[in-house]
Each structure stands twice: as structure tokens, then as C-alpha cells.
Write an enzyme that holds these catalytic residues in place. Sequence first.
Site, PDB file in Angstrom:
ATOM      1  N   LYS A  11      10.647  -8.642 -74.038  1.00  0.00           N
ATOM      2  CA  LYS A  11       9.269  -9.095 -74.275  1.00  0.00           C
ATOM      3  C   LYS A  11       8.282  -8.189 -73.511  1.00  0.00           C
ATOM      4  CE  LYS A  11      10.766 -13.914 -74.865  1.00  0.00           C
ATOM      5  NZ  LYS A  11      10.565 -15.317 -74.408  1.00  0.00           N
ATOM      6  N   TYR A  51       8.541 -17.018 -84.174  1.00  0.00           N
ATOM      7  CA  TYR A  51       8.523 -18.260 -83.397  1.00  0.00           C
ATOM      8  C   TYR A  51       8.122 -19.468 -84.251  1.00  0.00           C
ATOM      9  CZ  TYR A  51       9.402 -15.999 -78.884  1.00  0.00           C
ATOM     10  OH  TYR A  51       9.983 -15.332 -77.822  1.00  0.00           O
ATOM     11  N   ASN A 114       9.594 -14.832 -69.381  1.00  0.00           N
ATOM     12  CA  ASN A 114      11.047 -14.826 -69.123  1.00  0.00           C
ATOM     13  C   ASN A 114      11.758 -13.601 -69.707  1.00  0.00           C
ATOM     14  OD1 ASN A 114      11.024 -15.588 -71.775  1.00  0.00           O
ATOM     15  ND2 ASN A 114      11.934 -17.614 -71.452  1.00  0.00           N
ATOM     16  N   HIS A 117      14.246 -12.148 -75.277  1.00  0.00           N
ATOM     17  CA  HIS A 117      14.601 -13.102 -76.345  1.00  0.00           C
ATOM     18  C   HIS A 117      15.984 -12.755 -76.872  1.00  0.00           C
ATOM     19  CE1 HIS A 117      14.483 -15.412 -80.067  1.00  0.00           C
ATOM     20  NE2 HIS A 117      15.048 -14.356 -80.615  1.00  0.00           N
ATOM     21  N   GLU A 128      16.283 -13.324 -87.929  1.00  0.00           N
ATOM     22  CA  GLU A 128      15.485 -12.486 -87.024  1.00  0.00           C
ATOM     23  C   GLU A 128      15.779 -10.991 -87.235  1.00  0.00           C
ATOM     24  OE1 GLU A 128      16.381 -14.273 -83.216  1.00  0.00           O
ATOM     25  OE2 GLU A 128      15.159 -16.039 -83.675  1.00  0.00           O
TER      26      GLU A 128
HETATM   27  P1  IDP Z   1      14.728 -19.330 -75.665  1.00  0.00           P
HETATM   28  O1  IDP Z   1      13.854 -18.097 -75.561  1.00  0.00           O
HETATM   29  O2  IDP Z   1      15.588 -19.503 -74.453  1.00  0.00           O
HETATM   30  O3  IDP Z   1      15.509 -19.394 -76.957  1.00  0.00           O
HETATM   31  P2  IDP Z   1      13.016 -21.413 -76.799  1.00  0.00           P
HETATM   32  O4  IDP Z   1      13.112 -22.861 -76.478  1.00  0.00           O
HETATM   33  O5  IDP Z   1      13.464 -20.961 -78.142  1.00  0.00           O
HETATM   34  O6  IDP Z   1      13.758 -20.601 -75.635  1.00  0.00           O
HETATM   35  O7  IDP Z   1      11.489 -21.005 -76.595  1.00  0.00           O
HETATM   36  C1  IDP Z   1      11.023 -19.735 -77.025  1.00  0.00           C
HETATM   37  C2  IDP Z   1      10.144 -19.148 -75.947  1.00  0.00           C
HETATM   38  O8  IDP Z   1       8.969 -19.943 -75.845  1.00  0.00           O
HETATM   39  C3  IDP Z   1      10.756 -19.182 -74.535  1.00  0.00           C
HETATM   40  O9  IDP Z   1      11.571 -18.067 -74.273  1.00  0.00           O
HETATM   41  C4  IDP Z   1       9.531 -19.210 -73.670  1.00  0.00           C
HETATM   42  O10 IDP Z   1       9.024 -17.894 -73.458  1.00  0.00           O
HETATM   43  C5  IDP Z   1       8.544 -19.994 -74.503  1.00  0.00           C
HETATM   44  N1  IDP Z   1       8.514 -21.407 -74.091  1.00  0.00           N
HETATM   45  C6  IDP Z   1       9.437 -22.347 -74.358  1.00  0.00           C
HETATM   46  N2  IDP Z   1       9.098 -23.533 -73.832  1.00  0.00           N
HETATM   47  C7  IDP Z   1       7.925 -23.324 -73.187  1.00  0.00           C
HETATM   48  C8  IDP Z   1       7.049 -24.160 -72.433  1.00  0.00           C
HETATM   49  O11 IDP Z   1       7.289 -25.363 -72.220  1.00  0.00           O
HETATM   50  N3  IDP Z   1       5.928 -23.558 -71.944  1.00  0.00           N
HETATM   51  C9  IDP Z   1       5.634 -22.238 -72.149  1.00  0.00           C
HETATM   52  N4  IDP Z   1       6.428 -21.423 -72.859  1.00  0.00           N
HETATM   53  C10 IDP Z   1       7.549 -21.949 -73.372  1.00  0.00           C
HETATM   54 MG    MG Z   2      14.906 -19.697 -78.920  1.00  0.00          MG
END
Ligand code: IDP
Ligand code: MG
Length: 152
Positions: A11, A51, A114, A117, A128
Site C-alpha cells: 500500500k 474494496y 497496515n 494487502h 483481484e
Molecule cells: P485485510 O486487509 O486484513 O484483508 P479487511 O478486513 O479486508 O482486512 O479490510 C481491508 C482494509 O481496510 C484493511 O487492511 C485496513 O487497511 C482497512 N480497515 C479495515 N477495518 C478498518 C477499520 O475499522 N478502520 C480503518 N480501516 C480499516
Molecule cells: Mg481483506
Amino acid sequence: MAIERTFVAIKPDGVQRGLIGEILGRFEQKGFKLIALKQLTPDRELAEKHYGVHSERPFFATLVDFITSGPVVAMVWEGDGVISSSRKLIGATKPLEADPGTIRGDLAINIGRNVIHGSDAPETAQFEIGLWFQPSEINDWTPSDQLWRVEQ
Ligand code: IDP
Ligand code: MG
């Protein structure tokens, strides 16, 4: 385990922080095969499709703002069980809950920053990969040391 393909993206925070080599290296060292790689700044249409499953979540707009804010390094990795193994290498979504030794556990603090992805299932991986790459951008090749990673 079957040979699988998965979509992985560093990212904008990972790119800005100079973590491309560190992150790529973890997948290379594990032994997976890199079959596609490019840097691009995704437009909103691509980000919203990527997303789409989160479109009703309160963080959706800020997530799209963030992922379109600068270059992303998009990749396809191939190997035995690569989809679930990549998720283990990546670690939990919340970096403070991600185990040490994982990419997020070692390199990040905040859920909204984080660094990486990875597709979470065969169906999302297929979706994807098709969203981010043309078939012509994917390279089918055999590493010269394949014999030393995979039982023949
Ligand atoms: P993942 O990346 O571990 O698959 P997902 O639940 O698919 O996690 O969420 C996609 C991305 O959305 C996450 O990597 C994170 O950057 C963001 N995200 C998920 N939940 C939150 C939240 O509660 N607040 C802010 N960003 C979030
Ligand atoms: Mg995800």
C-alpha cells in the site's frame, strides 16, 4: 496443497516508508514465485472495485482516499497454498494484534496504515488478479532452483 495464485499489494504507506524491498524479500525468501509486478497509483474506480466488499463500512471513503494517495506495488505470487500462506506472512489486519515475525506485526502500528494487502480466498484472488492485471502482464516461468523448493 494445490498450486495457487494470489494478489498482493504494498500500500502507499509501505512504498512511502521505503519498505518495498523488505516486504518483497519475505515472499521471495519463503520460496513463492513472483509472476507479475508493477507500480501504479490506482484511480478511484479501481480502488472502489478492489474494496467493494467494504463499501458500506464507515471507513470506506478514507480507505479509498488512502489507497489512491500514491504509488502502490501490485504483485501476483504463485505457489503451493500461497493464498493462505500469504495471509499468515502478512499477519492480522490490526497490526498491534499481528504476531511478531509477520509483516504487519513487524512493520506497522495502525489498522489504516497496515502496509500490505493480500487476497483472502481463491475467489477473491481470482477477482483481484483480473482487476489489477492484464493476462499479458503475468509471466509463466520456472525458477532455475525450483528443484530445491518443491518436491518433483
Ligand atoms: P485485510 O486487509 O486484513 O484483508 P479487511 O478486513 O479486508 O482486512 O479490510 C481491508 C482494509 O481496510 C484493511 O487492511 C485496513 O487497511 C482497512 N480497515 C479495515 N477495518 C478498518 C477499520 O475499522 N478502520 C480503518 N480501516 C480499516
Ligand atoms: Mg481483506
